[in-house]
Design a protein around this motif. Structure first.
Motif, PDB file in Angstrom:
ATOM      1  N   LYS A 272      -4.984   2.096   6.040  1.00 50.44           N
ATOM      2  CA  LYS A 272      -3.536   2.284   6.134  1.00 50.44           C
ATOM      3  C   LYS A 272      -3.025   2.766   4.785  1.00 50.44           C
ATOM      4  O   LYS A 272      -2.829   1.981   3.864  1.00 50.44           O
ATOM      5  CB  LYS A 272      -2.860   0.972   6.554  1.00 50.44           C
ATOM      6  CG  LYS A 272      -1.365   1.099   6.702  1.00 50.44           C
ATOM      7  CD  LYS A 272      -0.758   0.034   7.578  1.00 50.44           C
ATOM      8  CE  LYS A 272      -0.972  -1.367   7.108  1.00 50.44           C
ATOM      9  NZ  LYS A 272      -0.351  -2.354   7.996  1.00 50.44           N
ATOM     10  N   THR A 273      -2.790   4.077   4.687  1.00 49.94           N
ATOM     11  CA  THR A 273      -2.474   4.653   3.378  1.00 49.94           C
ATOM     12  C   THR A 273      -1.070   5.238   3.301  1.00 49.94           C
ATOM     13  O   THR A 273      -0.198   4.676   2.656  1.00 49.94           O
ATOM     14  CB  THR A 273      -3.503   5.742   3.018  1.00 49.94           C
ATOM     15  OG1 THR A 273      -3.622   6.664   4.118  1.00 49.94           O
ATOM     16  CG2 THR A 273      -4.867   5.127   2.730  1.00 49.94           C
ATOM     17  N   THR A 276       1.559   5.820   7.974  1.00 48.50           N
ATOM     18  CA  THR A 276       1.542   4.567   8.737  1.00 48.50           C
ATOM     19  C   THR A 276       1.938   3.384   7.860  1.00 48.50           C
ATOM     20  O   THR A 276       2.545   2.428   8.342  1.00 48.50           O
ATOM     21  CB  THR A 276       0.168   4.339   9.368  1.00 48.50           C
ATOM     22  OG1 THR A 276      -0.206   5.501  10.113  1.00 48.50           O
ATOM     23  CG2 THR A 276       0.191   3.144  10.305  1.00 48.50           C
ATOM     24  N   LEU A 277       1.617   3.433   6.586  1.00 47.79           N
ATOM     25  CA  LEU A 277       2.087   2.405   5.660  1.00 47.79           C
ATOM     26  C   LEU A 277       3.613   2.338   5.692  1.00 47.79           C
ATOM     27  O   LEU A 277       4.199   1.245   5.755  1.00 47.79           O
ATOM     28  CB  LEU A 277       1.596   2.705   4.243  1.00 47.79           C
ATOM     29  CG  LEU A 277       2.106   1.783   3.134  1.00 47.79           C
ATOM     30  CD1 LEU A 277       1.594   0.366   3.328  1.00 47.79           C
ATOM     31  CD2 LEU A 277       1.697   2.314   1.765  1.00 47.79           C
ATOM     32  N   THR A 280       4.865   0.661   8.898  1.00 48.30           N
ATOM     33  CA  THR A 280       4.718  -0.795   8.948  1.00 48.30           C
ATOM     34  C   THR A 280       5.629  -1.501   7.955  1.00 48.30           C
ATOM     35  O   THR A 280       5.661  -2.733   7.912  1.00 48.30           O
ATOM     36  CB  THR A 280       3.252  -1.207   8.706  1.00 48.30           C
ATOM     37  OG1 THR A 280       2.829  -0.765   7.411  1.00 48.30           O
ATOM     38  CG2 THR A 280       2.331  -0.628   9.762  1.00 48.30           C
ATOM     39  N   LEU A 388      -4.384   6.495  -2.687  1.00 44.46           N
ATOM     40  CA  LEU A 388      -3.932   5.319  -1.948  1.00 44.46           C
ATOM     41  C   LEU A 388      -5.097   4.580  -1.288  1.00 44.46           C
ATOM     42  O   LEU A 388      -5.053   3.359  -1.126  1.00 44.46           O
ATOM     43  CB  LEU A 388      -2.916   5.735  -0.884  1.00 44.46           C
ATOM     44  CG  LEU A 388      -1.570   6.247  -1.408  1.00 44.46           C
ATOM     45  CD1 LEU A 388      -0.768   6.894  -0.286  1.00 44.46           C
ATOM     46  CD2 LEU A 388      -0.778   5.125  -2.052  1.00 44.46           C
ATOM     47  N   ILE A 392      -7.882   0.291  -1.642  1.00 45.35           N
ATOM     48  CA  ILE A 392      -8.179  -0.398  -0.384  1.00 45.35           C
ATOM     49  C   ILE A 392      -9.679  -0.601  -0.246  1.00 45.35           C
ATOM     50  O   ILE A 392     -10.150  -1.679   0.137  1.00 45.35           O
ATOM     51  CB  ILE A 392      -7.629   0.411   0.808  1.00 45.35           C
ATOM     52  CG1 ILE A 392      -6.102   0.376   0.821  1.00 45.35           C
ATOM     53  CG2 ILE A 392      -8.182  -0.108   2.127  1.00 45.35           C
ATOM     54  CD1 ILE A 392      -5.477   1.198   1.936  1.00 45.35           C
ATOM     55  N   TYR A 421      -5.073  -3.965   5.546  1.00 40.94           N
ATOM     56  CA  TYR A 421      -5.587  -2.698   5.040  1.00 40.94           C
ATOM     57  C   TYR A 421      -5.764  -1.620   6.111  1.00 40.94           C
ATOM     58  O   TYR A 421      -6.176  -0.507   5.779  1.00 40.94           O
ATOM     59  CB  TYR A 421      -6.935  -2.934   4.350  1.00 40.94           C
ATOM     60  CG  TYR A 421      -6.832  -3.848   3.149  1.00 40.94           C
ATOM     61  CD1 TYR A 421      -6.295  -3.385   1.955  1.00 40.94           C
ATOM     62  CD2 TYR A 421      -7.245  -5.172   3.208  1.00 40.94           C
ATOM     63  CE1 TYR A 421      -6.189  -4.208   0.846  1.00 40.94           C
ATOM     64  CE2 TYR A 421      -7.149  -6.008   2.100  1.00 40.94           C
ATOM     65  CZ  TYR A 421      -6.621  -5.518   0.929  1.00 40.94           C
ATOM     66  OH  TYR A 421      -6.510  -6.344  -0.165  1.00 40.94           O
ATOM     67  N   LYS A 423      -4.740   0.679   9.827  1.00 40.09           N
ATOM     68  CA  LYS A 423      -3.757   1.198  10.774  1.00 40.09           C
ATOM     69  C   LYS A 423      -3.893   0.555  12.145  1.00 40.09           C
ATOM     70  O   LYS A 423      -2.927   0.340  12.848  1.00 40.09           O
ATOM     71  CB  LYS A 423      -3.945   2.707  10.953  1.00 40.09           C
ATOM     72  CG  LYS A 423      -3.525   3.605   9.823  1.00 40.09           C
ATOM     73  CD  LYS A 423      -3.611   5.058  10.282  1.00 40.09           C
ATOM     74  CE  LYS A 423      -3.305   6.035   9.158  1.00 40.09           C
ATOM     75  NZ  LYS A 423      -4.430   6.164   8.225  1.00 40.09           N
ATOM     76  N   HIS A 435       0.756  -5.801  13.150  1.00 46.54           N
ATOM     77  CA  HIS A 435       0.900  -4.594  12.337  1.00 46.54           C
ATOM     78  C   HIS A 435       1.908  -4.735  11.205  1.00 46.54           C
ATOM     79  O   HIS A 435       1.900  -3.922  10.279  1.00 46.54           O
ATOM     80  CB  HIS A 435       1.326  -3.419  13.222  1.00 46.54           C
ATOM     81  CG  HIS A 435       0.211  -2.815  14.017  1.00 46.54           C
ATOM     82  ND1 HIS A 435      -0.710  -1.947  13.480  1.00 46.54           N
ATOM     83  CD2 HIS A 435      -0.127  -2.958  15.327  1.00 46.54           C
ATOM     84  CE1 HIS A 435      -1.559  -1.559  14.418  1.00 46.54           C
ATOM     85  NE2 HIS A 435      -1.235  -2.171  15.539  1.00 46.54           N
ATOM     86  N   LEU A 437       3.383  -5.230   7.943  1.00 45.30           N
ATOM     87  CA  LEU A 437       2.694  -5.297   6.652  1.00 45.30           C
ATOM     88  C   LEU A 437       2.894  -6.637   5.957  1.00 45.30           C
ATOM     89  O   LEU A 437       1.967  -7.177   5.341  1.00 45.30           O
ATOM     90  CB  LEU A 437       3.192  -4.163   5.751  1.00 45.30           C
ATOM     91  CG  LEU A 437       2.516  -4.051   4.378  1.00 45.30           C
ATOM     92  CD1 LEU A 437       1.123  -3.467   4.518  1.00 45.30           C
ATOM     93  CD2 LEU A 437       3.343  -3.203   3.420  1.00 45.30           C
TER      94      LEU A 437
END
Length: 466
Positions: A272-273, A276-277, A280, A388, A392, A421, A423, A435, A437
């Motif tokens: 998840k970079t 999508t980061l 969330t 990013l 992770i 970490y 998606k 999901h 964060l």
């Protein structure tokens, strides 16, 4: 449109609890954690932009040339006890993680470039930094990869293993794993998938049990993807496996069976970079304030090897499935039909070579508020994908190694506490993924508190007003 979430209670496995003293408090820890003694070997299928940025970054940090920015394990803290207690040690001081000096590396790739050459080609890091790291990076050369052009159609390379069956290829990987452990002097190993996104497939009968899967390997079943061969070889050797792509890979009944059988933790999927980061982070805010959502249009442009691979419709379908599920699980339209029951959610990824690794994620978000009045939010995230992703990878390597050394975690199979970490986080069968964060981060830190016997943080706060 996003798919609807399904909820069910996951079954709980009985476990024996062995308790020991926690040095950070008077509570008892749950299970035992073996010390992080010796070298930790990191094995990476896919020595492209993410992998080389990660390894080069670790070496730069070890040489004092950079800071581990973005890494929770290196820079993050964990609060213990009440806010008034003033106890917030660094995570790496709270739990026994491997040190960066203990990491040793190997990998597999279809191209023959060593890590210095591959990193230079990727163009993520400044060449002046890479030149300072060249003596180290040049020593890491790729092993021949397991590759199937049917699963990644846009790239091809010469450094590929040959075998009569997929079981032959799996045995070759197992030989690689044993050889690396012996020659590197590593006492423990982790496999971290940083390879390409494979074409979309769904689980078949071949993926349901170890017996069926091994027969499929011997029969060269076309539904056995290369990433699954790596996962099988790793888990058979008792090596934890983390999946950084949206491929099924270890998100299969056979891999859960093998993971538990050999006490080799698994987690995934899809780092998840960037875009999508952001989803969330923003979607939980809309839900918290009960703001409605009518549409979310997302598009990406990127020009690295990942973008080239995703230019194939089959690989894009795999990535799309990973990205689309996020909103549905966070917003729970079945519980809030007036707010989220009719969302138009669109995701696009476009290969644009001039951009290189500097991905741009653009979002148009149509929301509505009091009395149904419409509003808009636009987000333009010009991010660096591998920058990013690299921290992770580091965190997952260290935390998966911790799970392997922990008596309470290593036999669970799926490490859902590492959902922070990913998606598309893996969960126990029948359990919908979390999901949000911030809930994911709370889950991760509470797991560490639990392992060390510290009180879980609920943020209730009533005790301050007794």
């Amino acid at each position: 449109m996003a798919t609807r979430n399904k909820t069910a209670k996951a079954g709980k496995r009985p476990r024996v609890e062995v308790k020991s003293e926690s040095k950070h408090g008077n509570a008892k820890s749950h299970g035992t954690i073996a010390p992080a003694k010796g070298k930790l070997g990191v094995m990476i299928p896919g020595m492209g932009a993410v992998a080389t940025t990660f390894v080069a970054g670790v070496e730069a940090i070890r040489k004092g040339l950079a800071k581990p920015i973005g890494s929770l394990t290196q820079m993050g803290t964990v609060r213990l006890g009440k806010r008034t207690d003033g106890r917030s040690p660094k995570i790496k001081e709270f739990v026994p993680l491997a040190g960066l000096d203990d990491l040793v590396f190997t990998g597999w790739d279809i191209f023959e470039d060593n890590m210095y050459e591959a990193a230079s080609h990727a163009g993520v890091l400044d060449q002046r930094l890479l030149d300072q790291l060249k003596p180290f990076l040049s020593t890491i050369t790729p092993r021949a990869a397991v590759f199937d052009h049917n699963y990644v159609k846009k790239i091809d390379g010469p450094n590929v293993k040959k075998g009569k069956t997929k079981m032959d290829l799996a045995e070759q990987l197992r030989d690689d794993i044993r050889e690396f452990k012996k020659t590197s002097g590593a006492s423990r190993l982790i496999t971290m998938w940083c390879g390409s996104t494979e074409s979309y497939i769904e689980a078949t009968a071949a993926h349901q049990s170890l017996k069926a899967f091994e027969k499929a390997l011997r029969d060269n079943d076309e539904m056995i993807a290369p990433s699954m061969v790596y996962a099988y070889a790793s888990l058979m050797e008792g090596v934890p496996f983390a999946n950084g792509a949206p491929n099924l890979t270890v998100d299969l009944p056979v891999m859960l069976e093998l993971s538990r059988q050999n006490e080799a933790p698994i987690c995934g999927k899809d780092f998840k970079t960037g875009q999508t980061l952001m989803k969330t982070v923003l979607a939980p805010a809309f839900k918290a304030r009960l703001l409605g959502l009518s549409g979310w249009y997302s598009t990406n442009i990127l020009g690295n090897r990942d973008g080239e691979v995703l230019d194939d419709p089959g690989s894009f379908k795999t990535k799309e499935e990973s990205k689309l599920g996020v909103l549905d699980h966070i917003l729970q339209p079945a519980l809030y039909p007036d707010l989220y029951g009719n969302i138009f959610h669109k995701v696009r990824i476009n290969y644009y070579p001039p951009r290189g690794d500097n991905k741009e994620g653009w979002d148009n978000i149509d929301i509505f508020g009091w009395l149904g009045y419409p509003m808009q939010i636009k987000v333009d995230f010009l991010c660096r994908d591998s920058i990013l992703a690299a921290p992770i990878v580091l965190d997952l390597v260290l935390l998966m190694d911790l799970a392997k050394r922990c008596s309470e975690l290593r036999g669970l199979g799926i490490q859902e506490w590492l959902s922070f970490y990913f998606k598309s986080p893996m969960t126990a069968p029948g359990l919908y993924p979390e999901h949000d964060l911030f809930i994911q981060l709370m889950k991760l830190k509470n797991t560490l508190r639990h392992l060390k016997g510290e009180e879980l943080i609920t943020h209730l706060g009533l005790e301050y007003y007794d």
